[in-house]
Design an enzyme around this catalytic site. Sequence first.
Site, PDB file in Angstrom:
ATOM      1  N   ASP A   1      -2.714  -4.979   0.422  1.00 41.59           N
ATOM      2  CA  ASP A   1      -2.265  -6.265   0.951  1.00 41.59           C
ATOM      3  C   ASP A   1      -2.913  -6.636   2.276  1.00 41.59           C
ATOM      4  O   ASP A   1      -3.198  -7.814   2.524  1.00 41.59           O
ATOM      5  CB  ASP A   1      -0.743  -6.329   1.044  1.00 41.59           C
ATOM      6  CG  ASP A   1      -0.126  -5.195   1.858  1.00 41.59           C
ATOM      7  OD1 ASP A   1      -0.866  -4.358   2.421  1.00 41.59           O
ATOM      8  OD2 ASP A   1       1.116  -5.134   1.914  1.00 41.59           O
TER       9      ASP A   1
ATOM     10  N   MET B   1       0.821  -1.205   0.000  1.00 43.63           N
ATOM     11  CA  MET B   1       0.000   0.000   0.000  1.00 43.63           C
ATOM     12  C   MET B   1       0.863   1.266   0.000  1.00 43.63           C
ATOM     13  O   MET B   1       2.065   1.215   0.205  1.00 43.63           O
ATOM     14  CB  MET B   1      -0.940  -0.016   1.204  1.00 43.63           C
ATOM     15  CG  MET B   1      -1.939  -1.166   1.171  1.00 43.63           C
ATOM     16  SD  MET B   1      -2.958  -1.287   2.654  1.00 43.63           S
ATOM     17  CE  MET B   1      -3.910   0.242   2.572  1.00 43.63           C
ATOM     18  N   HIS B   2       0.204   2.391  -0.229  1.00 41.47           N
ATOM     19  CA  HIS B   2       0.729   3.742   0.010  1.00 41.47           C
ATOM     20  C   HIS B   2       1.712   4.267  -1.035  1.00 41.47           C
ATOM     21  O   HIS B   2       1.989   5.462  -1.069  1.00 41.47           O
ATOM     22  CB  HIS B   2       1.401   3.862   1.378  1.00 41.47           C
ATOM     23  CG  HIS B   2       0.629   3.289   2.518  1.00 41.47           C
ATOM     24  ND1 HIS B   2      -0.654   3.680   2.817  1.00 41.47           N
ATOM     25  CD2 HIS B   2       0.963   2.341   3.436  1.00 41.47           C
ATOM     26  CE1 HIS B   2      -1.065   3.003   3.879  1.00 41.47           C
ATOM     27  NE2 HIS B   2      -0.118   2.185   4.254  1.00 41.47           N
TER      28      HIS B   2
END
Length: 482
Positions: free
Chosen positions: A233, A76-77
Amino acid sequence: MYLGIDLGTSAVKLCVIDAEGNLIAQSSKDLPISHPFDGASEQNCEDWWEATRACIKALDPALRIAIKAIGLSGQMHGAVVLDAQRKPVRPVILWNDARADVECSDIIAADPSAAQHAGVLPMPGFTAPKILWLSRHEPEAHAKIRHVMLPKDYIGLCLHGGCVTDPSDAAGTSWFDEAARCWSARLCELTATEPAWLPHVLHGTDVAGTLLPDIATDLGLTPDIPVAAGAGDGAAGAVGLGAVQAGDGFISLGTSGQLFVTTDAYRPNIENRIHAYAHTVPDHWFQMAAMLNGARPMAWLADLLNRPIDLLLTEAAEARPGPLFLPYLTGERTPHGDTTIRGGFANLGEGMSQGSLMRAVLEAIAFSFADAAEAFAKAGTAPTSLLAIGGGTRSDLLMQMIADVTGITLGRSDEAVVGPALGAARLALVACGDKPMDAVMQRPTVRHWFKPKGAIDHSTQIRLEAYRALYPALRTVQQKLR
């Protein structure tokens, strides 16, 4: 057959399941990572795509042609910034990158309510502060941006040609209004972001697009099969474990660490740095403690000592407690929200062995989950039983340590190491309409339960208190070094 693709930080991992959810095949390909300066962490999205292609092509050709749908999961991110031709403007700034620390403070100073909408205080690893950083430090790159995507969604773009994400990955950007489950114009305004740059949001079980014919030919897949929107995830891991109803949860021991519990409402708890995010499935959210250093310190030490990790784990099981370790190699989120802190050993002596160093690393990972469980308790959530996923679950010693210091019973299934890729494959199965969500997202059979031995014994409690004293002590030291 249904293909799940998980774009991790260290590797791309694939799994193929059949209509009954049985694991049929797996493949993986390691990924390079660069650290151009202290605190920076970057990858090239072209490397992601080439690794994904290699993983798919490693599958048996007869299996590939039988695949009916594809699902996605990923780290992520990360800030994937693309130009008008949907080509990368620069390398991807990853989830464990610390450069945007000042920008996070500026966001809250400009609007203290931002965290309440975004589910957690802004942190440098999130996507939005990175774009604000680019506007200040790389204005030429910022001026070229026409699309911002999350890592797994770049793989989706390569597969089906669309700019699509899901609520769980959108949730980790600091642009998403978690309660309303949509992009926030105000959060975009605070971070030098045009709302038009952001992808369309679909539930993880929705079809984001169909496989492009030329890509299908290249990969040996059937053209026009559906590609599910997928999940970040954490949420994909939850889907793989059937943790999609309120109260279901798990711990994740991958490169990063997570303690995750599904909720039926948006429940932010900003003061304890518990992330409150939209789930990938409709009408559900989750609370999550996020630790940047999960099981990664185990591999770090093995690489540093140039020894097989399995041998070090065997020696750790035989070693007596001695050194202490602070595992914050890339800073920490829960509970400190400190991207500048770094790790360190303490209490070293001449009798120290490599096994005792690994034991200290395992103990520190367990203690980081004790901190996470304490933060959850302060937020009003106290799970008593959780499933576990990720490569770190292979270590019985680590699993038992975490159970003992958190007081939480942990269950490990045969699919524990598969992790988010299994959730991605399940999302693909639902997306193509072959089975309903309730029938697919079942809990796996637990093969091994790790039950707490009881209340934390006195010596472990003393070591936990000493571990917690390391953070302020090392922070003071590191401030003097700057």
